[in-house]
Motif scaffolding. Structure first.
Motif, short mmCIF file in Angstrom:
data_model
loop_
_atom_site.label_atom_id
_atom_site.label_comp_id
_atom_site.label_asym_id
_atom_site.label_seq_id
_atom_site.Cartn_x
_atom_site.Cartn_y
_atom_site.Cartn_z
N ASN A 198 25.23 56.17 -22.40
CA ASN A 198 24.77 57.55 -22.19
C ASN A 198 23.68 57.94 -23.17
OD1 ASN A 198 26.52 57.85 -20.06
ND2 ASN A 198 28.08 58.96 -21.22
N SER A 199 23.84 57.53 -24.42
CA SER A 199 22.83 57.88 -25.44
C SER A 199 21.50 57.20 -25.14
CB SER A 199 23.33 57.47 -26.83
OG SER A 199 23.57 56.07 -26.90
N VAL A 200 21.54 55.97 -24.67
CA VAL A 200 20.30 55.27 -24.31
C VAL A 200 19.63 55.95 -23.13
CG1 VAL A 200 19.35 53.11 -23.40
CG2 VAL A 200 21.06 53.05 -25.24
N ILE A 201 20.41 56.35 -22.14
CA ILE A 201 19.85 57.03 -20.96
C ILE A 201 19.20 58.35 -21.35
CG2 ILE A 201 20.46 58.16 -18.78
CD1 ILE A 201 22.62 56.02 -18.44
N ILE A 202 19.85 59.10 -22.26
CA ILE A 202 19.27 60.36 -22.72
C ILE A 202 17.95 60.11 -23.42
CG2 ILE A 202 19.57 62.25 -24.38
CD1 ILE A 202 22.58 62.14 -23.73
N ARG A 203 17.90 59.08 -24.26
CA ARG A 203 16.64 58.77 -24.96
C ARG A 203 15.55 58.35 -23.98
NH1 ARG A 203 20.10 56.68 -29.19
NH2 ARG A 203 20.01 54.56 -28.35
N ILE A 204 15.92 57.54 -22.98
CA ILE A 204 14.93 57.14 -21.97
C ILE A 204 14.40 58.37 -21.23
CG2 ILE A 204 14.63 55.93 -19.77
CD1 ILE A 204 16.60 53.83 -20.78
N GLY A 205 15.31 59.27 -20.84
CA GLY A 205 14.90 60.49 -20.15
C GLY A 205 13.97 61.34 -21.01
N LEU A 206 14.28 61.45 -22.30
CA LEU A 206 13.44 62.25 -23.20
C LEU A 206 12.05 61.62 -23.36
CD1 LEU A 206 15.96 63.33 -25.99
CD2 LEU A 206 14.83 64.79 -24.30
#
Length: 315
Positions: free
Chosen positions: A140-148
């Motif tokens: 989830n943290s990686v996905i949030i960073r990718i989205g940002l």
């Protein structure tokens, strides 16, 4: 030389033509455009609702699909309401500030959508080529960073479009031969050298599309290499079907976008009404098709949609 009175920093408003040469057919042209916009809104809102309410879909693939659905809603809504108002009610005036906002959202969310396609291709690569570590690699943290990163890239690349436009002086002509506030269509009205504006616009388009397409293609090439090693033809056909539908959506998005970009720069022999229609389609067709290809053809979302419809029918 231009007199002082003939040039000012910018007009208070621009006038949109719609589809040049086809003004008499605006009502008829608006019908498929309106249907595409309605289908895009219904389809993407449905996908977002199903993913939000069904906990089993809280996985990387569906998080990226949510990003795509939200991006499609913003991208199509940034131009469709004003375009339909123009077609139906001859509301052709667009305030300069509104033009800037529309231009920003179109360019920003085009970049975001392109980035989301790349992220989804990488997600499919990890899921197929390294399935046991899929949820570990794309946490989830990686996905949030990718989205940002995708969001910040879109914002940072789009702000200069507005800043470059603000600095330009405009003559008395304020008629945009388009159905929305496109960057290249507006810069053509400027009473100054627009070389910097043209170079920046072309550079951003080439870099964004070039980078995203290159790595998206590499992801699918590596996916296909794994698919060819699957033991049965049934498994291969299933994988081909999924990848093929995804690739068709991506190709539609990039082909329409590149046609619009290249026509602005080099396609002077192409009729203007063809250019404008294709430019509208590239903002409407992908948002309409994406929920169908990525949503309805995805087994988990399709089953949830059918269950939801069955529940509503039995209430």
């Amino acid at each position: 030389m231009l007199s002082v009175n003939s040039t000012h920093r910018h007009p208070s408003a621009f006038i949109l033509i719609g589809i040049p040469g086809l003004e008499a057919a605006h009502i008829w042209i608006s019908i498929p455009f309106c249907l595409m916009y309605i289908m895009a809104c219904i389809g993407n809102c449905t996908v977002l609702y199903i993913i939000k309410t069904e906990r089993s879909l809280h996985e990387p693939m569906y998080y990226f699909l949510s990003m795509l659905a939200l991006t499609d809603l913003v991208l199509s809504t940034s131009v469709s309401p004003k375009m339909l108002a123009l077609f139906w009610f001859h509301s052709n005036e667009l305030l300069f500030e509104t033009c800037l906002f529309q231009m920003f959202f179109v360019h920003c969310f085009f970049s975001i959508e392109s980035g989301v396609f790349l992220a989804m291709a990488i997600d499919r690569y990890v899921a197929i080529c390294n399935p046991l570590r899929h949820l570990v690699i794309l946490s989830n943290s990686v996905i949030i960073r990718i989205g940002l990163v995708i969001l910040i890239r879109g914002v940072l690349l789009s702000i200069p479009f507005c800043l470059l436009l603000i600095r330009l002086p405009f003559c008395s002509n304020k008629v945009i031969m388009f159905s929305y506030c496109g960057y290249f269509a507006v810069t053509k009205l400027a009473c100054a050298d627009t070389l910097i504006d043209t170079v920046y616009g072309q550079t951003v388009a080439i870099l964004v599309v070039g980078f995203d397409v290159t790595f998206t293609v590499l992801s699918y090439v590596m996916i296909l290499r794994v698919v060819f090693r699957l033991p049965t033809w049934a498994a291969r056909l299933k994988a081909f079907s999924t990848c093929g539908s995804h690739i068709s959506v991506i190709l539609t998005f990039y082909i329409l976008a590149l046609f619009t970009f290249l026509t602005h720069s080099f396609g002077h022999s192409i009729p203007l009404h063809v250019h404008v229609i294709v430019s509208n389609l590239y903002l409407l067709l992908p948002p309409m098709f994406n929920p169908i290809i990525y949503g309805v053809k995805t087994k988990q979302i399709r089953s949830q949609l059918l269950a939801m419809l069955h529940f509503n029918r039995n209430k």
